[in-house]
Write a protein that holds these residues in place. Structure first.
Motif, PDB file in Angstrom:
ATOM      1  N   GLU A  86       0.848  -1.171   0.104  1.00 23.90           N
ATOM      2  CA  GLU A  86       0.015  -0.107  -0.150  1.00 23.90           C
ATOM      3  C   GLU A  86       1.015   1.256  -0.018  1.00 23.90           C
ATOM      4  O   GLU A  86       0.615   2.102  -0.906  1.00 23.90           O
ATOM      5  CB  GLU A  86      -0.940  -0.037   1.159  1.00 23.90           C
ATOM      6  CG  GLU A  86      -1.982  -0.852   1.214  1.00 23.90           C
ATOM      7  CD  GLU A  86      -2.552  -1.561   2.694  1.00 23.90           C
ATOM      8  OE1 GLU A  86      -2.357  -0.585   3.598  1.00 23.90           O
ATOM      9  OE2 GLU A  86      -3.240  -2.207   2.728  1.00 23.90           O
ATOM     10  N   ASP A  91      -2.331   2.914  -8.384  1.00 25.22           N
ATOM     11  CA  ASP A  91      -3.557   2.341  -8.566  1.00 25.22           C
ATOM     12  C   ASP A  91      -4.552   2.956  -7.762  1.00 25.22           C
ATOM     13  O   ASP A  91      -5.894   2.914  -7.955  1.00 25.22           O
ATOM     14  CB  ASP A  91      -3.733   1.173  -9.033  1.00 25.22           C
ATOM     15  CG  ASP A  91      -3.020   0.626 -10.504  1.00 25.22           C
ATOM     16  OD1 ASP A  91      -2.810   1.610 -11.279  1.00 25.22           O
ATOM     17  OD2 ASP A  91      -2.354  -0.345 -10.131  1.00 25.22           O
ATOM     18  N   HIS A  92      -4.391   2.954  -6.286  1.00 25.46           N
ATOM     19  CA  HIS A  92      -5.134   3.134  -5.225  1.00 25.46           C
ATOM     20  C   HIS A  92      -4.937   4.250  -4.337  1.00 25.46           C
ATOM     21  O   HIS A  92      -5.716   4.059  -3.156  1.00 25.46           O
ATOM     22  CB  HIS A  92      -5.238   1.647  -4.572  1.00 25.46           C
ATOM     23  CG  HIS A  92      -5.452   0.517  -5.542  1.00 25.46           C
ATOM     24  ND1 HIS A  92      -6.501   0.269  -6.121  1.00 25.46           N
ATOM     25  CD2 HIS A  92      -4.584  -0.296  -6.022  1.00 25.46           C
ATOM     26  CE1 HIS A  92      -6.455  -0.751  -6.712  1.00 25.46           C
ATOM     27  NE2 HIS A  92      -5.245  -1.250  -6.751  1.00 25.46           N
ATOM     28  N   ARG A  94      -3.198  11.393  -7.546  1.00 24.30           N
ATOM     29  CA  ARG A  94      -3.296  10.068  -7.454  1.00 24.30           C
ATOM     30  C   ARG A  94      -1.802   9.325  -7.511  1.00 24.30           C
ATOM     31  O   ARG A  94      -0.889  10.106  -8.073  1.00 24.30           O
ATOM     32  CB  ARG A  94      -4.065   9.257  -8.588  1.00 24.30           C
ATOM     33  CG  ARG A  94      -5.436   9.538  -8.564  1.00 24.30           C
ATOM     34  CD  ARG A  94      -6.197   8.693  -9.253  1.00 24.30           C
ATOM     35  NE  ARG A  94      -7.596   8.995  -9.108  1.00 24.30           N
ATOM     36  CZ  ARG A  94      -8.766   8.796  -8.156  1.00 24.30           C
ATOM     37  NH1 ARG A  94      -8.099   8.072  -7.313  1.00 24.30           N
ATOM     38  NH2 ARG A  94      -9.758   9.084  -8.258  1.00 24.30           N
ATOM     39  N   ASP A 105      -7.159   5.718   0.504  1.00 23.52           N
ATOM     40  CA  ASP A 105      -7.010   4.319  -0.332  1.00 23.52           C
ATOM     41  C   ASP A 105      -8.217   4.072  -0.840  1.00 23.52           C
ATOM     42  O   ASP A 105      -9.318   4.284  -0.286  1.00 23.52           O
ATOM     43  CB  ASP A 105      -6.760   3.217   0.887  1.00 23.52           C
ATOM     44  CG  ASP A 105      -6.538   1.932   0.030  1.00 23.52           C
ATOM     45  OD1 ASP A 105      -6.999   1.613  -0.857  1.00 23.52           O
ATOM     46  OD2 ASP A 105      -5.913   1.137   0.719  1.00 23.52           O
ATOM     47  N   THR A 106      -8.281   4.045  -2.123  1.00 23.75           N
ATOM     48  CA  THR A 106      -9.519   3.948  -2.927  1.00 23.75           C
ATOM     49  C   THR A 106      -9.952   2.619  -3.231  1.00 23.75           C
ATOM     50  O   THR A 106     -10.762   2.543  -4.124  1.00 23.75           O
ATOM     51  CB  THR A 106      -9.193   4.771  -4.377  1.00 23.75           C
ATOM     52  OG1 THR A 106      -8.338   4.486  -5.169  1.00 23.75           O
ATOM     53  CG2 THR A 106      -8.905   6.266  -3.777  1.00 23.75           C
ATOM     54  N   ARG A 107      -9.231   1.562  -2.851  1.00 29.80           N
ATOM     55  CA  ARG A 107      -9.787   0.428  -3.131  1.00 29.80           C
ATOM     56  C   ARG A 107     -11.086   0.058  -2.475  1.00 29.80           C
ATOM     57  O   ARG A 107     -11.585   0.835  -1.452  1.00 29.80           O
ATOM     58  CB  ARG A 107      -8.957  -0.748  -2.446  1.00 29.80           C
ATOM     59  CG  ARG A 107      -7.691  -0.813  -3.385  1.00 29.80           C
ATOM     60  CD  ARG A 107      -6.645  -1.800  -2.534  1.00 29.80           C
ATOM     61  NE  ARG A 107      -5.813  -1.234  -2.026  1.00 29.80           N
ATOM     62  CZ  ARG A 107      -4.707  -1.390  -1.835  1.00 29.80           C
ATOM     63  NH1 ARG A 107      -4.229  -2.563  -2.022  1.00 29.80           N
ATOM     64  NH2 ARG A 107      -3.651  -0.516  -1.231  1.00 29.80           N
ATOM     65  N   ARG A 152      -6.539   6.943   5.036  1.00 32.86           N
ATOM     66  CA  ARG A 152      -5.594   6.117   5.793  1.00 32.86           C
ATOM     67  C   ARG A 152      -4.913   6.716   6.844  1.00 32.86           C
ATOM     68  O   ARG A 152      -4.594   6.308   7.919  1.00 32.86           O
ATOM     69  CB  ARG A 152      -4.565   5.615   4.812  1.00 32.86           C
ATOM     70  CG  ARG A 152      -5.045   4.668   3.631  1.00 32.86           C
ATOM     71  CD  ARG A 152      -5.382   3.351   4.195  1.00 32.86           C
ATOM     72  NE  ARG A 152      -4.303   2.398   4.108  1.00 32.86           N
ATOM     73  CZ  ARG A 152      -4.313   1.199   4.837  1.00 32.86           C
ATOM     74  NH1 ARG A 152      -5.297   0.860   5.336  1.00 32.86           N
ATOM     75  NH2 ARG A 152      -3.054   0.655   4.678  1.00 32.86           N
ATOM     76  N   GLU A 199       3.088   2.265  -3.076  1.00 33.57           N
ATOM     77  CA  GLU A 199       2.231   3.043  -4.316  1.00 33.57           C
ATOM     78  C   GLU A 199       2.830   4.512  -4.148  1.00 33.57           C
ATOM     79  O   GLU A 199       2.877   5.442  -4.919  1.00 33.57           O
ATOM     80  CB  GLU A 199       0.992   2.867  -4.323  1.00 33.57           C
ATOM     81  CG  GLU A 199       0.386   1.645  -5.007  1.00 33.57           C
ATOM     82  CD  GLU A 199      -1.057   1.375  -5.187  1.00 33.57           C
ATOM     83  OE1 GLU A 199      -1.502   2.590  -5.809  1.00 33.57           O
ATOM     84  OE2 GLU A 199      -1.582   0.523  -4.781  1.00 33.57           O
ATOM     85  N   GLU A 219     -14.000   7.834  -3.568  1.00 34.38           N
ATOM     86  CA  GLU A 219     -14.640   6.711  -2.714  1.00 34.38           C
ATOM     87  C   GLU A 219     -13.405   6.061  -2.097  1.00 34.38           C
ATOM     88  O   GLU A 219     -12.334   5.897  -2.627  1.00 34.38           O
ATOM     89  CB  GLU A 219     -15.209   5.819  -3.688  1.00 34.38           C
ATOM     90  CG  GLU A 219     -16.431   6.240  -4.592  1.00 34.38           C
ATOM     91  CD  GLU A 219     -17.961   6.127  -3.538  1.00 34.38           C
ATOM     92  OE1 GLU A 219     -17.842   5.332  -2.892  1.00 34.38           O
ATOM     93  OE2 GLU A 219     -18.704   6.968  -3.998  1.00 34.38           O
ATOM     94  N   GLY A 220     -13.478   5.624  -0.868  1.00 36.83           N
ATOM     95  CA  GLY A 220     -12.441   4.954  -0.178  1.00 36.83           C
ATOM     96  C   GLY A 220     -12.380   5.167   1.145  1.00 36.83           C
ATOM     97  O   GLY A 220     -13.506   5.435   1.733  1.00 36.83           O
ATOM     98  N   ARG A 221     -11.300   4.985   1.690  1.00 37.57           N
ATOM     99  CA  ARG A 221     -11.082   5.220   3.178  1.00 37.57           C
ATOM    100  C   ARG A 221      -9.876   6.022   3.447  1.00 37.57           C
ATOM    101  O   ARG A 221      -8.681   5.859   2.788  1.00 37.57           O
ATOM    102  CB  ARG A 221     -11.148   3.894   3.880  1.00 37.57           C
ATOM    103  CG  ARG A 221     -10.711   3.533   5.300  1.00 37.57           C
ATOM    104  CD  ARG A 221     -10.785   2.333   5.985  1.00 37.57           C
ATOM    105  NE  ARG A 221     -10.004   1.374   5.104  1.00 37.57           N
ATOM    106  CZ  ARG A 221      -8.762   1.017   5.846  1.00 37.57           C
ATOM    107  NH1 ARG A 221      -8.301   1.483   6.710  1.00 37.57           N
ATOM    108  NH2 ARG A 221      -7.788   0.181   4.825  1.00 37.57           N
TER     109      ARG A 221
END
Length: 78
Positions: A1, A26-27, A23, A76-78, A49, A4, A45-47
């Motif tokens: 994570e 990817d995430h 960005r 984190d957009t996962r 971190r 990135e 959209e995400g959380r």
């Protein structure tokens, strides 16, 4: 994570005046409000971190992120 954040490709994200957003990889999405007023970044959209307001760590985002003056978040957009 976090790899990135170090080596992921950089891509600028359209943001309102006073907000710098990009960005990495990817995430990961980083957003900084560099103004004296509140700001909103759409289509998120995400959380969260980690952020400058540590009480927001792990906050789930669905659609927007609201930033207080001089606040920054890593999402984190996962």
């Amino acid at each position: 994570e976090t790899r990135e954040l170090q080596t992921g490709a950089y891509e600028s994200v359209k943001a309102p005046d006073g907000v710098w957003a990009w960005r990495r990889g990817d995430h990961m999405l980083v957003a900084l409000n560099l103004s004296e007023g509140d700001a909103t970044l759409a289509d998120v959209e995400g959380r969260i971190r980690i952020g400058t307001d540590r009480q927001r760590d792990d906050e789930v985002l669905r659609g927007v992120v609201r930033l207080h003056p001089w606040e920054a978040v890593v999402i984190d957009t996962r």
